[in-house]
Design a protein around this motif. Structure first.
Motif, PDB file in Angstrom:
ATOM      1  N   ALA A 107     -39.102 -82.558  78.448  1.00 21.72           N
ATOM      2  CA  ALA A 107     -38.642 -83.615  77.676  1.00 21.72           C
ATOM      3  C   ALA A 107     -39.286 -84.843  78.021  1.00 21.72           C
ATOM      4  O   ALA A 107     -39.422 -85.116  79.197  1.00 21.72           O
ATOM      5  N   LEU A 108     -39.650 -85.623  76.954  1.00 22.52           N
ATOM      6  CA  LEU A 108     -40.519 -86.941  77.580  1.00 22.52           C
ATOM      7  C   LEU A 108     -39.268 -87.785  77.768  1.00 22.52           C
ATOM      8  O   LEU A 108     -38.297 -87.951  77.314  1.00 22.52           O
ATOM      9  N   THR A 109     -39.784 -88.789  78.468  1.00 23.06           N
ATOM     10  CA  THR A 109     -38.883 -89.819  79.165  1.00 23.06           C
ATOM     11  C   THR A 109     -38.913 -90.886  78.097  1.00 23.06           C
ATOM     12  O   THR A 109     -40.086 -90.784  77.197  1.00 23.06           O
ATOM     13  N   LYS A 110     -38.087 -91.779  78.481  1.00 22.76           N
ATOM     14  CA  LYS A 110     -38.109 -93.144  77.378  1.00 22.76           C
ATOM     15  C   LYS A 110     -39.578 -93.795  77.408  1.00 22.76           C
ATOM     16  O   LYS A 110     -39.862 -94.388  76.485  1.00 22.76           O
ATOM     17  N   GLU A 111     -39.975 -93.981  78.745  1.00 25.67           N
ATOM     18  CA  GLU A 111     -41.191 -94.452  79.001  1.00 25.67           C
ATOM     19  C   GLU A 111     -42.476 -93.802  78.021  1.00 25.67           C
ATOM     20  O   GLU A 111     -43.321 -94.522  77.238  1.00 25.67           O
ATOM     21  N   GLU A 112     -42.386 -92.369  78.315  1.00 25.02           N
ATOM     22  CA  GLU A 112     -43.320 -91.732  77.505  1.00 25.02           C
ATOM     23  C   GLU A 112     -43.473 -91.866  76.032  1.00 25.02           C
ATOM     24  O   GLU A 112     -44.286 -91.855  75.328  1.00 25.02           O
ATOM     25  N   VAL A 113     -42.042 -91.750  75.332  1.00 20.38           N
ATOM     26  CA  VAL A 113     -41.921 -91.973  74.146  1.00 20.38           C
ATOM     27  C   VAL A 113     -42.311 -93.171  73.756  1.00 20.38           C
ATOM     28  O   VAL A 113     -43.136 -93.541  72.753  1.00 20.38           O
ATOM     29  N   LEU A 114     -42.056 -94.275  74.512  1.00 25.65           N
ATOM     30  CA  LEU A 114     -42.604 -95.674  74.037  1.00 25.65           C
ATOM     31  C   LEU A 114     -44.067 -95.840  74.056  1.00 25.65           C
ATOM     32  O   LEU A 114     -44.604 -96.373  73.134  1.00 25.65           O
TER      33      LEU A 114
END
Length: 128
Positions: A107-114
């Motif tokens: 799962a992508l982290t919040k930073e990766e999504v941003l």
């Protein structure tokens, strides 16, 4: 030199190889017994009651036991086929495990999504 040999002998590969040799020897005895005690007597019965172990040709003082050779060939074929089936089964389970690992994408982290959103915005702005 003794230290290097000790390091070599204590590696996991050497122990795995030793275990494989012991198991291979035991497996060979099982298959040999299967061939000699069960399969070859049945084959001999089917083709007219021939005992392959007693088939031989005599040339003077020399005795050629070609029945034992035939039995060894059957033994080899059965061992090779058994190993083939075992490896095929092992590879099937291994492929299933690899597929399970591929399916479980992290799962992508919040930073990766941003960062992904920023990248996509920059791509759309550069195309305009």
């Amino acid at each position: 030199m003794l230290k290097e040999f000790k390091e070599f002998a204590m590696r996991g590969n050497v122990f795995d190889l030793a275990i494989a040799v012991v198991l291979g020897t035991a497996f060979n005895q099982i298959v040999s017994s299967l061939v000699e005690d069960m399969i070859m007597p049945l084959v001999g019965l089917i083709i007219g009651g021939i005992d392959f172990g007693s088939l031989q040709i005599v040339f003077g003082d020399a005795v050629i036991h070609y029945g034992v050779f035939i039995q060894s060939i059957v033994d080899f074929v059965l061992i090779a086929f058994s190993i083939f089936l075992f490896i095929k089964l092992f590879n099937k389970f291994k492929r299933k495990e690899e597929k399970k690992e591929e399916v479980k994408a992290p799962a992508l982290t919040k930073e990766e999504v941003l960062l992904t959103e920023i990248r996509d915005l920059l791509k759309t702005q550069s195309k305009s």
